[in-house]
Motif scaffolding. Structure first.
Motif, PDB file in Angstrom:
ATOM      1  N   THR A  31       0.853  -1.185   0.000  1.00 51.74           N
ATOM      2  CA  THR A  31       0.000   0.000   0.000  1.00 51.74           C
ATOM      3  C   THR A  31       0.892   1.239   0.000  1.00 51.74           C
ATOM      4  OG1 THR A  31      -0.089   0.350   2.394  1.00 51.74           O
ATOM      5  CG2 THR A  31      -1.675  -1.231   1.451  1.00 51.74           C
ATOM      6  N   GLY A  32       0.294   2.377  -0.262  1.00 55.22           N
ATOM      7  CA  GLY A  32       1.013   3.648  -0.194  1.00 55.22           C
ATOM      8  C   GLY A  32       0.790   4.372   1.119  1.00 55.22           C
ATOM      9  N   TRP A  33       0.304   3.675   2.133  1.00 58.86           N
ATOM     10  CA  TRP A  33      -0.083   4.324   3.386  1.00 58.86           C
ATOM     11  C   TRP A  33       1.059   5.039   4.078  1.00 58.86           C
ATOM     12  CZ3 TRP A  33      -3.057  -0.538   5.436  1.00 58.86           C
ATOM     13  CH2 TRP A  33      -4.209  -0.721   4.670  1.00 58.86           C
ATOM     14  N   THR A  34       2.170   4.362   4.341  1.00 62.50           N
ATOM     15  CA  THR A  34       3.255   5.037   5.069  1.00 62.50           C
ATOM     16  C   THR A  34       3.890   6.124   4.212  1.00 62.50           C
ATOM     17  OG1 THR A  34       4.815   3.271   4.472  1.00 62.50           O
ATOM     18  CG2 THR A  34       3.758   3.117   6.634  1.00 62.50           C
ATOM     19  N   ALA A  35       3.936   5.940   2.911  1.00 59.15           N
ATOM     20  CA  ALA A  35       4.473   6.981   2.020  1.00 59.15           C
ATOM     21  C   ALA A  35       3.651   8.255   2.151  1.00 59.15           C
ATOM     22  CB  ALA A  35       4.486   6.495   0.575  1.00 59.15           C
ATOM     23  N   ARG A  36       2.327   8.119   2.185  1.00 53.29           N
ATOM     24  CA  ARG A  36       1.468   9.303   2.331  1.00 53.29           C
ATOM     25  C   ARG A  36       1.560   9.891   3.728  1.00 53.29           C
ATOM     26  NH1 ARG A  36      -1.846   6.021  -0.902  1.00 53.29           N
ATOM     27  NH2 ARG A  36      -3.202   5.456   0.832  1.00 53.29           N
ATOM     28  N   LEU A  37       1.605   9.049   4.739  1.00 56.35           N
ATOM     29  CA  LEU A  37       1.664   9.540   6.119  1.00 56.35           C
ATOM     30  C   LEU A  37       2.967  10.292   6.399  1.00 56.35           C
ATOM     31  CD1 LEU A  37       0.156   6.429   7.917  1.00 56.35           C
ATOM     32  CD2 LEU A  37      -0.832   8.737   7.919  1.00 56.35           C
ATOM     33  N   ILE A  38       4.061   9.794   5.858  1.00 56.32           N
ATOM     34  CA  ILE A  38       5.370  10.424   6.072  1.00 56.32           C
ATOM     35  C   ILE A  38       5.607  11.552   5.073  1.00 56.32           C
ATOM     36  CG2 ILE A  38       7.874  10.001   5.988  1.00 56.32           C
ATOM     37  CD1 ILE A  38       7.310   7.194   7.055  1.00 56.32           C
ATOM     38  N   GLY A  39       4.937  11.485   3.927  1.00 60.50           N
ATOM     39  CA  GLY A  39       5.173  12.473   2.874  1.00 60.50           C
ATOM     40  C   GLY A  39       6.442  12.176   2.101  1.00 60.50           C
ATOM     41  N   ASN A  40       6.726  10.858   1.913  1.00 61.84           N
ATOM     42  CA  ASN A  40       7.932  10.445   1.209  1.00 61.84           C
ATOM     43  C   ASN A  40       7.583   9.271   0.297  1.00 61.84           C
ATOM     44  OD1 ASN A  40      10.392   9.359   0.369  1.00 61.84           O
ATOM     45  ND2 ASN A  40      11.404   9.802   2.311  1.00 61.84           N
ATOM     46  N   ALA A  41       7.604   9.498  -0.996  1.00 55.26           N
ATOM     47  CA  ALA A  41       7.233   8.472  -1.964  1.00 55.26           C
ATOM     48  C   ALA A  41       8.178   7.277  -1.969  1.00 55.26           C
ATOM     49  CB  ALA A  41       7.158   9.082  -3.363  1.00 55.26           C
ATOM     50  N   LYS A  42       9.323   7.376  -1.302  1.00 54.03           N
ATOM     51  CA  LYS A  42      10.281   6.261  -1.243  1.00 54.03           C
ATOM     52  C   LYS A  42       9.923   5.230  -0.174  1.00 54.03           C
ATOM     53  CE  LYS A  42      13.519   7.278  -4.251  1.00 54.03           C
ATOM     54  NZ  LYS A  42      13.878   6.324  -5.291  1.00 54.03           N
ATOM     55  N   GLU A  43       8.930   5.506   0.647  1.00 56.84           N
ATOM     56  CA  GLU A  43       8.533   4.551   1.684  1.00 56.84           C
ATOM     57  C   GLU A  43       7.718   3.416   1.085  1.00 56.84           C
ATOM     58  OE1 GLU A  43       9.100   4.146   5.098  1.00 56.84           O
ATOM     59  OE2 GLU A  43      10.655   5.622   4.680  1.00 56.84           O
ATOM     60  N   ARG A  44       7.966   2.209   1.536  1.00 57.53           N
ATOM     61  CA  ARG A  44       7.235   1.032   1.099  1.00 57.53           C
ATOM     62  C   ARG A  44       6.532   0.420   2.306  1.00 57.53           C
ATOM     63  NH1 ARG A  44       8.057   3.527  -2.701  1.00 57.53           N
ATOM     64  NH2 ARG A  44       9.308   2.975  -4.512  1.00 57.53           N
ATOM     65  N   CYS A  45       5.316  -0.072   2.101  1.00 60.39           N
ATOM     66  CA  CYS A  45       4.527  -0.652   3.194  1.00 60.39           C
ATOM     67  C   CYS A  45       3.827  -1.911   2.687  1.00 60.39           C
ATOM     68  CB  CYS A  45       3.498   0.373   3.682  1.00 60.39           C
ATOM     69  SG  CYS A  45       2.458  -0.211   5.036  1.00 60.39           S
ATOM     70  N   LEU A  46       4.062  -3.022   3.350  1.00 62.05           N
ATOM     71  CA  LEU A  46       3.411  -4.284   3.025  1.00 62.05           C
ATOM     72  C   LEU A  46       2.523  -4.674   4.196  1.00 62.05           C
ATOM     73  CD1 LEU A  46       3.006  -6.772   1.203  1.00 62.05           C
ATOM     74  CD2 LEU A  46       5.022  -7.776   2.300  1.00 62.05           C
ATOM     75  N   VAL A  47       1.256  -4.954   3.903  1.00 61.41           N
ATOM     76  CA  VAL A  47       0.311  -5.399   4.920  1.00 61.41           C
ATOM     77  C   VAL A  47      -0.192  -6.786   4.535  1.00 61.41           C
ATOM     78  CG1 VAL A  47      -0.384  -3.027   5.406  1.00 61.41           C
ATOM     79  CG2 VAL A  47      -1.765  -4.387   3.847  1.00 61.41           C
ATOM     80  N   SER A  48      -0.471  -7.612   5.533  1.00 59.34           N
ATOM     81  CA  SER A  48      -1.084  -8.909   5.268  1.00 59.34           C
ATOM     82  C   SER A  48      -1.810  -9.353   6.535  1.00 59.34           C
ATOM     83  CB  SER A  48      -0.050  -9.948   4.823  1.00 59.34           C
ATOM     84  OG  SER A  48       0.964 -10.128   5.776  1.00 59.34           O
ATOM     85  N   CYS A  49      -2.811 -10.189   6.342  1.00 57.15           N
ATOM     86  CA  CYS A  49      -3.606 -10.617   7.499  1.00 57.15           C
ATOM     87  C   CYS A  49      -4.170 -12.018   7.269  1.00 57.15           C
ATOM     88  CB  CYS A  49      -4.731  -9.632   7.772  1.00 57.15           C
ATOM     89  SG  CYS A  49      -5.936  -9.536   6.447  1.00 57.15           S
ATOM     90  N   LEU A  50      -4.592 -12.623   8.375  1.00 53.87           N
ATOM     91  CA  LEU A  50      -5.201 -13.937   8.358  1.00 53.87           C
ATOM     92  C   LEU A  50      -6.411 -13.891   9.293  1.00 53.87           C
ATOM     93  CD1 LEU A  50      -3.806 -17.342   8.172  1.00 53.87           C
ATOM     94  CD2 LEU A  50      -4.903 -16.842  10.333  1.00 53.87           C
ATOM     95  N   ALA A  51      -7.568 -14.339   8.811  1.00 54.65           N
ATOM     96  CA  ALA A  51      -8.776 -14.431   9.628  1.00 54.65           C
ATOM     97  C   ALA A  51      -8.704 -15.723  10.435  1.00 54.65           C
ATOM     98  CB  ALA A  51     -10.020 -14.399   8.748  1.00 54.65           C
ATOM     99  N   THR A  52      -8.523 -15.599  11.741  1.00 57.84           N
ATOM    100  CA  THR A  52      -8.251 -16.780  12.565  1.00 57.84           C
ATOM    101  C   THR A  52      -9.418 -17.760  12.612  1.00 57.84           C
ATOM    102  OG1 THR A  52      -8.890 -15.587  14.578  1.00 57.84           O
ATOM    103  CG2 THR A  52      -6.549 -15.567  13.976  1.00 57.84           C
TER     104      THR A  52
END
Length: 191
Positions: A160-181
């Motif tokens: 996602t681009g979430w941390t890039a937008r939050l920090i204001g730096n397009a060089k930030e990378r953010c990977l999210v993943s989840c599992l429904a237990t």
């Protein structure tokens, strides 16, 4: 007030914390966070699915090192974790990891870095180019975790681009993943 807490996606909250940590770290740091949270979603998930469920989530963020190297490192970390979890908790439920490439550079790193790093027997990593859900929401690539040869989805994720937008730096990378237990437990009833 504790009994009134409602979260629709804990990865969003972890991304905010990840961005705060990344701002304090500088260029070479990384943030790797995990949480388990009950969530409530308004959408209809269809018969037999609940809008109130528990998610185990991972969020990783780091600064781009160029040529998809950061994406490869984060992707390898998440996929290796989920492979281990699925192999240990649902070995006879035919667990699968699926990846949909949304960026050609990430596709190259998937081929030359991620797949070789995960080249051990166990839970297979399958390409899913036909996946449409999540396009526009995820960037780079999207993930799915399934049981019973892909018939039961138990997890999802992607860059996602979430941390890039939050920090204001397009060089930030953010990977999210989840599992429904609960889905994982329901999918392994035959074990």
């Amino acid at each position: 007030m504790r009994g009134t807490e409602v979260v629709s996606d804990p990865t969003n909250a972890l991304a905010v914390e990840s961005a705060a940590r990344r701002q304090r770290q500088g260029h070479t740091g990384e943030a790797h966070l995990a949480a388990v949270h009950r969530v409530l979603r308004a959408q209809d998930f269809g018969p037999g699915a609940s809008a109130h469920f528990r998610l185990f989530t991972l969020v990783s963020s780091a600064r781009d090192a160029g040529s998809g190297r950061t994406e490869a490192r984060l992707l390898t970390r998440h996929l290796a974790w989920w492979r281990t979890v699925l192999a240990e908790l649902a070995p006879s439920a035919a667990p699968r990891l699926h990846v949909t490439v949304l960026d050609p550079v990430v596709g190259e790193r998937l081929a030359d870095t991620v797949r070789p790093a995960l080249a051990v027997d166990g839970v297979p990593l399958l390409d899913e180019p036909e996946r449409q859900r999540g396009r526009g929401y995820y960037v780079g690539c999207a993930l799915r975790l399934t049981l019973h040869d892909g018939a039961l989805e138990v997890g999802d994720g992607g860059f996602t681009g979430w941390t890039a937008r939050l920090i204001g730096n397009a060089k930030e990378r953010c990977l999210v993943s989840c599992l429904a237990t609960e889905r994982l437990l329901a999918g392994r009833v035959d074990e």
